[in-house]
Scaffold this motif. Structure first.
Motif, PDB file in Angstrom:
ATOM      1  N   ILE A 215      -3.459  -1.499  -5.838  1.00 46.76           N
ATOM      2  CA  ILE A 215      -2.581  -1.684  -4.687  1.00 46.76           C
ATOM      3  C   ILE A 215      -2.073  -3.125  -4.628  1.00 46.76           C
ATOM      4  N   GLN A 216      -2.914  -4.076  -5.011  1.00 45.81           N
ATOM      5  CA  GLN A 216      -2.549  -5.482  -4.925  1.00 45.81           C
ATOM      6  C   GLN A 216      -1.436  -5.887  -5.880  1.00 45.81           C
ATOM      7  N   THR A 217      -1.064  -5.031  -6.827  1.00 45.43           N
ATOM      8  CA  THR A 217       0.043  -5.369  -7.727  1.00 45.43           C
ATOM      9  C   THR A 217       1.362  -5.507  -6.976  1.00 45.43           C
ATOM     10  N   CYS A 218       1.397  -5.017  -5.725  1.00 41.37           N
ATOM     11  CA  CYS A 218       2.624  -5.091  -4.920  1.00 41.37           C
ATOM     12  C   CYS A 218       2.607  -6.240  -3.925  1.00 41.37           C
ATOM     13  N   SER A 219       1.478  -6.935  -3.797  1.00 46.25           N
ATOM     14  CA  SER A 219       1.311  -7.877  -2.688  1.00 46.25           C
ATOM     15  C   SER A 219       2.292  -9.042  -2.705  1.00 46.25           C
ATOM     16  N   GLN A 220       2.863  -9.371  -3.855  1.00 44.36           N
ATOM     17  CA  GLN A 220       3.842 -10.455  -3.907  1.00 44.36           C
ATOM     18  C   GLN A 220       5.202 -10.011  -3.372  1.00 44.36           C
ATOM     19  N   LYS A 221       5.466  -8.723  -3.409  1.00 44.50           N
ATOM     20  CA  LYS A 221       6.740  -8.209  -2.907  1.00 44.50           C
ATOM     21  C   LYS A 221       6.653  -7.771  -1.451  1.00 44.50           C
ATOM     22  N   VAL A 222       5.523  -7.204  -1.064  1.00 42.13           N
ATOM     23  CA  VAL A 222       5.331  -6.729   0.302  1.00 42.13           C
ATOM     24  C   VAL A 222       3.973  -7.227   0.793  1.00 42.13           C
ATOM     25  N   LYS A 223       3.970  -8.058   1.815  1.00 40.56           N
ATOM     26  CA  LYS A 223       2.726  -8.583   2.351  1.00 40.56           C
ATOM     27  C   LYS A 223       1.957  -7.464   3.052  1.00 40.56           C
ATOM     28  N   PRO A 224       0.693  -7.281   2.707  1.00 42.31           N
ATOM     29  CA  PRO A 224      -0.062  -6.166   3.282  1.00 42.31           C
ATOM     30  C   PRO A 224      -0.631  -6.421   4.675  1.00 42.31           C
ATOM     31  N   ALA A 225      -0.642  -7.673   5.143  1.00 39.91           N
ATOM     32  CA  ALA A 225      -1.329  -8.003   6.400  1.00 39.91           C
ATOM     33  C   ALA A 225      -0.909  -7.124   7.586  1.00 39.91           C
ATOM     34  N   CYS A 256       6.813  -0.729  -0.995  1.00 40.54           N
ATOM     35  CA  CYS A 256       6.694  -1.366  -2.307  1.00 40.54           C
ATOM     36  C   CYS A 256       7.719  -0.791  -3.280  1.00 40.54           C
ATOM     37  N   ASP A 257       7.864   0.524  -3.248  1.00 39.06           N
ATOM     38  CA  ASP A 257       8.849   1.166  -4.126  1.00 39.06           C
ATOM     39  C   ASP A 257      10.260   0.726  -3.780  1.00 39.06           C
ATOM     40  N   THR A 258      10.551   0.626  -2.487  1.00 38.26           N
ATOM     41  CA  THR A 258      11.865   0.174  -2.049  1.00 38.26           C
ATOM     42  C   THR A 258      12.156  -1.237  -2.539  1.00 38.26           C
ATOM     43  N   ARG A 259      11.130  -2.078  -2.538  1.00 44.22           N
ATOM     44  CA  ARG A 259      11.289  -3.483  -2.933  1.00 44.22           C
ATOM     45  C   ARG A 259      11.179  -3.706  -4.431  1.00 44.22           C
TER      46      ARG A 259
END
Length: 297
Positions: A215-225, A256-259
Motif C-alpha cells: 500500500i505504501q508504494t502510493c504514499s508519495q502520490k496520495v498522503k494516507p493520513a 492512487c489509481d487516479t493519481r
C-alpha cells in the motif's frame, strides 16, 4: 490532470459531531454530519449538470452516503446501493463491462467494483462504489460549487457558503447547510452530534492496514493520513459485513489509481491485505440494495 473530490466513509468528528469525510477538489478535508440531501457538486458556470447526494442513518446513527443522483440534458440517473441505476423511475438493466448510453453525452460502465458515469465528452467522471463512496473527477477548467468545493485551485475559499459574499464562516456547518436541498424525502433533516472516542483497537487496526509495504508504494502520490483518520473515526460504526479499514483502503486505492500510481495496485491490493475478496465485496454490496432478479455480477 483531473481535480478529484472523494467521499470517503462515515466517521466521527468530535469538533461538531459525526459524519462522512469529504475532500474538496482543492484538497480541503472536512467531516459532514448532516442527514439530508445536498448538492454534492454542480456546474456553477452554465448550470449544465447537477450531482445530488442523499445521506441517511447508518451504523450507530451517524450519516452515510446512500445514493447519488446525476442530472443533465433531461436525464436523471440515480446510482443506488447494490449498483442499481434508476433512470427517471425505471431500473436500468446492465451487465459487467457493458456500456450503457444515455443520450449523446452520458455513458455508464461497470467494472465489477465501480460504476463509472462519464459525461461532457468523457472529460468528467462520477465513480460510485455501490454502497457508500463516490469519487468525482472534473477537468481543471470546470467551475463547480457544492459540497465538493469550487475547483479554483485555492483551498482557502472552499467553505464559502452559498449566496454569501466570499466570506469564509467560522464553522464549516454554515457551508454545509447552505447546500441542503428542500426535498420531500427528508422533511426531518438533522445534524448528528454524538461524540465518541477513538478506541485503541481502531487506531491499531487502521494504522496497520495502511502500514503495508504494498500500500505504501502510493504514499508519495496520495498522503494516507486523512484516510487513516477517517478509518479510526468510522471503525466502531456498527455496519455488519463492512470493515472500516477495507472501506477506506478501497477509497485510497481508487485515488492512487487516479493519481497515476502503479497500475497493479488497483488490481492486486486485496490479495496483499486481509480485506475481503472482490467476490465477497460484490455479494455484500448487492445484498445492501433493493432485490434484483438480474444483478450485474
Amino acid at each position: 490532470r483531473l481535480a478529484t473530490s472523494n467521499y470517503l466513509s462515515s466517521g466521527i468528528n468530535a469538533e461538531y459531531g459525526g459524519g462522512p469525510y469529504i475532500s474538496t477538489f482543492d484538497g480541503s478535508w472536512y467531516s459532514h454530519g448532516g442527514v439530508c440531501s445536498y448538492v454534492l457538486s454542480m456546474d456553477c458556470y452554465r448550470a449544465d449538470w447537477f450531482l445530488y447526494a442523499r445521506f441517511s442513518e447508518c451504523g450507530n446513527g451517524a450519516p452515510c452516503l446512500e445514493a447519488i443522483t446525476f442530472h443533465q440534458s433531461g436525464f436523471s440517473l440515480e446510482l443506488q446501493r447494490g449498483w442499481l441505476i434508476n433512470n427517471n423511475g425505471e431500473k436500468v438493466d446492465y451487465q459487467l463491462g457493458q456500456v450503457k448510453y444515455f443520450g449523446a453525452d452520458i455513458e455508464v460502465v461497470f467494472d465489477g467494483e465501480y460504476l463509472d458515469l462519464a459525461f461532457n465528452n468523457g472529460d468528467n467522471h462520477i465513480i460510485w462504489n455501490g454502497y457508500n463512496g463516490v469519487q468525482v473527477l472534473v477537468s481543471e477548467t470546470t467551475v463547480t460549487c457544492g459540497l465538493c468545493g469550487n475547483n479554483n485551485g485555492n483551498p482557502d475559499d472552499d467553505f464559502v457558503p452559498r449566496w454569501s459574499s466570499n466570506t469564509v464562516p467560522d464553522h464549516v456547518a454554515s457551508f454545509i447547510g447552505s447546500w441542503k436541498l428542500n426535498m420531500p424525502d427528508f422533511v426531518h433533516c438533522y445534524e448528528y452530534e454524538e461524540e465518541i472516542e477513538i478506541s485503541d483497537q481502531a487506531s491499531a487496526t487502521c494504522i496497520s492496514a495502511f502500514d503495508n509495504r504494498y500500500i505504501q508504494t502510493c504514499s508519495q502520490k496520495v498522503k494516507p493520513a486523512p484516510y487513516i483518520q477517517a478509518c479510526k473515526q468510522s471503525y466502531d460504526q456498527e455496519i455488519s459485513g463492512l470493515r472500516a479499514e477495507c472501506n477506506l483502503l478501497q477509497s485510497y486505492i481508487l485515488e492512487c489509481d487516479t493519481r497515476g500510481a502503479v497500475q497493479s495496485l488497483l488490481v492486486d491490493w486485496r490479495h496483499q491485505t486481509t480485506c475481503t475478496t472482490l467476490s465477497e465485496l460484490q455479494q455484500f454490496t448487492i445484498d445492501q440494495g433493493c432485490p434484483q432478479d438480474n444483478p450485474p455480477v
